[in-house]
Design a protein around this motif. Structure first.
Motif, PDB file in Angstrom:
ATOM      1  N   SER A  25       0.799  -1.218   0.000  1.00 25.95           N
ATOM      2  CA  SER A  25       0.000   0.000   0.000  1.00 25.95           C
ATOM      3  C   SER A  25       0.836   1.275   0.000  1.00 25.95           C
ATOM      4  N   THR A  26       2.086   1.194   0.434  1.00 23.16           N
ATOM      5  CA  THR A  26       2.890   2.406   0.527  1.00 23.16           C
ATOM      6  C   THR A  26       3.518   2.816  -0.805  1.00 23.16           C
ATOM      7  N   LEU A  27       3.463   1.952  -1.822  1.00 22.23           N
ATOM      8  CA  LEU A  27       4.094   2.233  -3.113  1.00 22.23           C
ATOM      9  C   LEU A  27       3.014   2.382  -4.190  1.00 22.23           C
ATOM     10  N   SER A  28       2.950   3.561  -4.789  1.00 22.56           N
ATOM     11  CA  SER A  28       1.865   3.862  -5.726  1.00 22.56           C
ATOM     12  C   SER A  28       1.881   2.952  -6.952  1.00 22.56           C
ATOM     13  N   GLU A  29       3.056   2.437  -7.322  1.00 20.75           N
ATOM     14  CA  GLU A  29       3.111   1.571  -8.505  1.00 20.75           C
ATOM     15  C   GLU A  29       2.374   0.243  -8.292  1.00 20.75           C
ATOM     16  N   HIS A  30       2.001  -0.038  -7.044  1.00 15.82           N
ATOM     17  CA  HIS A  30       1.289  -1.290  -6.758  1.00 15.82           C
ATOM     18  C   HIS A  30      -0.227  -1.084  -6.649  1.00 15.82           C
ATOM     19  N   LYS A  31      -0.731   0.058  -7.100  1.00 14.64           N
ATOM     20  CA  LYS A  31      -2.172   0.288  -7.089  1.00 14.64           C
ATOM     21  C   LYS A  31      -2.955  -0.824  -7.792  1.00 14.64           C
ATOM     22  N   PRO A  32      -2.497  -1.292  -8.965  1.00 15.46           N
ATOM     23  CA  PRO A  32      -3.232  -2.390  -9.610  1.00 15.46           C
ATOM     24  C   PRO A  32      -3.257  -3.652  -8.757  1.00 15.46           C
ATOM     25  N   ASP A  33      -2.177  -3.910  -8.012  1.00 10.38           N
ATOM     26  CA  ASP A  33      -2.134  -5.084  -7.145  1.00 10.38           C
ATOM     27  C   ASP A  33      -3.069  -4.920  -5.949  1.00 10.38           C
ATOM     28  N   ILE A  34      -3.159  -3.693  -5.439  1.00  9.45           N
ATOM     29  CA  ILE A  34      -4.121  -3.403  -4.368  1.00  9.45           C
ATOM     30  C   ILE A  34      -5.532  -3.736  -4.846  1.00  9.45           C
ATOM     31  N   GLN A  35      -5.853  -3.314  -6.059  1.00  9.43           N
ATOM     32  CA  GLN A  35      -7.179  -3.582  -6.617  1.00  9.43           C
ATOM     33  C   GLN A  35      -7.417  -5.079  -6.757  1.00  9.43           C
ATOM     34  N   ARG A  36      -6.398  -5.796  -7.239  1.00  6.62           N
ATOM     35  CA  ARG A  36      -6.529  -7.249  -7.409  1.00  6.62           C
ATOM     36  C   ARG A  36      -6.766  -7.940  -6.072  1.00  6.62           C
ATOM     37  N   ALA A  37      -6.056  -7.501  -5.047  1.00  4.51           N
ATOM     38  CA  ALA A  37      -6.210  -8.114  -3.732  1.00  4.51           C
ATOM     39  C   ALA A  37      -7.599  -7.841  -3.165  1.00  4.51           C
ATOM     40  N   ALA A  38      -8.077  -6.611  -3.344  1.00  2.77           N
ATOM     41  CA  ALA A  38      -9.422  -6.276  -2.863  1.00  2.77           C
ATOM     42  C   ALA A  38     -10.471  -7.138  -3.556  1.00  2.77           C
ATOM     43  N   GLU A  39     -10.332  -7.303  -4.863  1.00  4.82           N
ATOM     44  CA  GLU A  39     -11.284  -8.122  -5.612  1.00  4.82           C
ATOM     45  C   GLU A  39     -11.192  -9.592  -5.201  1.00  4.82           C
ATOM     46  N   PHE A  40      -9.983 -10.047  -4.908  1.00  4.43           N
ATOM     47  CA  PHE A  40      -9.805 -11.434  -4.451  1.00  4.43           C
ATOM     48  C   PHE A  40     -10.584 -11.657  -3.155  1.00  4.43           C
ATOM     49  N   VAL A  41     -10.449 -10.722  -2.200  1.00  5.17           N
ATOM     50  CA  VAL A  41     -11.145 -10.864  -0.917  1.00  5.17           C
ATOM     51  C   VAL A  41     -12.657 -10.805  -1.121  1.00  5.17           C
ATOM     52  N   ARG A  42     -13.117  -9.852  -1.950  1.00  4.06           N
ATOM     53  CA  ARG A  42     -14.559  -9.764  -2.233  1.00  4.06           C
ATOM     54  C   ARG A  42     -15.088 -11.061  -2.823  1.00  4.06           C
ATOM     55  N   ASP A  43     -14.371 -11.604  -3.801  1.00  2.00           N
ATOM     56  CA  ASP A  43     -14.822 -12.833  -4.452  1.00  2.00           C
ATOM     57  C   ASP A  43     -14.782 -14.010  -3.478  1.00  2.00           C
ATOM     58  N   SER A  44     -13.813 -14.022  -2.565  1.00  2.00           N
ATOM     59  CA  SER A  44     -13.727 -15.090  -1.564  1.00  2.00           C
ATOM     60  C   SER A  44     -14.918 -15.038  -0.622  1.00  2.00           C
ATOM     61  N   LEU A  45     -15.353 -13.828  -0.274  1.00  2.00           N
ATOM     62  CA  LEU A  45     -16.510 -13.682   0.610  1.00  2.00           C
ATOM     63  C   LEU A  45     -17.797 -14.110  -0.096  1.00  2.00           C
ATOM     64  N   THR A  46     -17.894 -13.794  -1.373  1.00  3.31           N
ATOM     65  CA  THR A  46     -19.057 -14.250  -2.142  1.00  3.31           C
ATOM     66  C   THR A  46     -19.094 -15.769  -2.191  1.00  3.31           C
TER      67      THR A  46
END
Length: 451
Positions: A25-46
């Protein structure tokens, strides 16, 4: 073999998949990875059977929300975790690549394994397992998973401050702490808060030649040293006026319980810390020093010339990163003001100095007699077959204070990490037996609350 044991392979593969996402989260170049991780958690909860699973977008990284509210009249728990991780540096100290999970000696090594992806998935898998077995949960459950815990958590704090009706609940459950020792079920009832900021010192208008101006020019690096040593003495006593005034000492019952904990000071010092000896207030017992006393620490100083070779320069400015850990009942805003006043008083002539706060979090302390704490302790006892111990932590989990302040709920900190998990350091790991048993313990906790 129970239901959860039958699904170990599935749980492990899910953990590996999340650990492979470099959600720094501290490195802006990893924004796409942050998004992927968030979607992974959302899909896991579904997939786990939760309803209304969604990403809450805002001024920061996405929050993940989901719920199951099919148990009217039963308690409602808010389950919290975070999917963001610290940078893996220094990379050359890792024995295996930080985002390629590697299993060695019953541990899974990867950045985020213990802090906090593994422990977040403990919550998800516990709920998923109960849903698969029974088609329902014994209580109501809400999830709120964030992606900024390692950088201050502003998005989630602002969201919780708004008190959305969907967050109404009886208690929060957080898996982001550790067991005191292997195979010893542990609940953390207290956390230190934090005030983090920078000490800026300005001297002359520009860098100066130390031969021509040395002896007359103010030196900001020397000034920073003078200020810092005025704030804390050689024995670890904080010299900031009023800093200890609100500190609530641990009770006699707590001190007695801490004295019974299995503990080897030599192993803690030399093996766990890699240090030669312990420091700090000599008259204060160790557990009290690290759990129930405030601290003042310096994390880095920059200024002047630090390259290879020599450059005789008196720097024009210098900066030190400084934090204070707070304990109940200290208040972050008041602590900042106390630090700023002490810096002003300690500033030597010829320079200006200012302490600029960056972020803070309040300390927290929960009564272990709370029914949600008691049932969690019983669940862990049933799974591990040992009495659950209560400890505090020297670390800070800002969301605990936020939940207390704005939702008015206690936080149950069921931690499944271990002291040697290398959080924020190379070769971070999670002990796999703790991962699997943690899933069972959380599931058992929900069952006990539903009775």
């Amino acid at each position: 073999m129970n239901f959860f044991e039958q699904h170990h392979d599935e749980y492990l593969e899910g953990l590996k998949a999340l650990l492979r996402i470099p959600s720094i989260s501290t490195l802006s170049e990893h924004k796409p990875d942050i998004q992927r991780a968030a979607e992974f958690v959302r899909d896991s909860l579904t997939k786990a059977g939760m309803q209304n699973a969604e990403l809450i977008e805002g001024e920061g990284n996405p929050l993940v929300y989901a719920e199951w509210m099919g148990a009217p009249g039963k308690p409602t728990l808010l389950m919290y975790g975070h999917y963001d991780v610290q940078p893996p540096d220094p990379l050359d100290e890792w024995k295996s690549p930080p985002f390629e999970p590697d299993i060695r000696n019953n541990n899974i090594y990867a950045r985020g394994s213990a802090d906090d992806k593994g422990q977040t998935l403990i919550l998800v898998n516990a709920v998923a397992g109960l849903m698969k077995q029974h088609g329902r949960l014994p209580i109501n459950v809400k999830f709120l998973i964030e992606g900024e815990e390692e950088v201050g958590g502003e998005h989630i704090e602002n969201y919780v401050k708004s008190k959305p009706p969907r967050l109404k609940c009886d208690a929060a459950v957080i898996c982001d702490t550790e067991m005191f020792a292997p195979e010893l079920p542990t609940i953390c009832v207290g956390l230190r808060g934090i005030v983090y900021g920078e000490l800026h010192v300005q001297g002359a208008r520009q860098d100066l030649h130390s031969g021509i101006y040395g002896g007359a020019a103010p030196n900001p690096l020397m000034a920073i040293a003078e200020i810092l040593t005025a704030l804390k003495d050689r024995d670890g006593h904080i010299k900031i006026p009023g800093f200890y005034d609100r500190v609530v000492p641990p009770s006699a019952k707590e001190r007695e319980a801490w004295a019974r904990l299995p503990f080897d000071e030599k192993e803690y010092t030399e093996k766990e810390m890699g240090a030669n000896e312990l420091v700090g207030e000599p008259e204060v017992p160790l557990f009290e020093r690290v759990w129930a006393r405030p601290t003042l620490e310096v994390h880095g100083i920059r200024g002047g010339f630090i390259g290879e070779g020599a450059k005789t320069v008196i720097p024009a400015r210098a900066v030190a990163k400084v934090s204070a850990r707070l304990v109940a009942d200290q208040r972050p805003d008041e602590a900042v003001k106390q630090i700023q006043d002490a810096v002003k008083k300690a500033t030597p002539k010829g320079v200006t100095a200012e302490y600029k706060p960056i972020h803070n979090a309040a300390p927290s302390l929960v009564n272990p007699d709370n029914k949600f704490i008691q049932q969690a302790a019983e669940a862990m006892k049933q799974v591990w077959g040992k009495e659950t111990v209560y400890i505090r932590s020297g670390g800070s989990i800002p969301i605990v204070g936020v939940f207390d302040t704005y939702l008015g709920i206690p936080s149950v900190m069921m931690g499944f990490g271990l002291p040697d998990d290398n959080l924020h350091a190379p070769n971070e790991k999670l002990h796999l037996p703790n991962f699997f048993l943690g899933i069972e313990a959380v599931a058992r906790y929900l069952e006990l609350l539903g009775k």
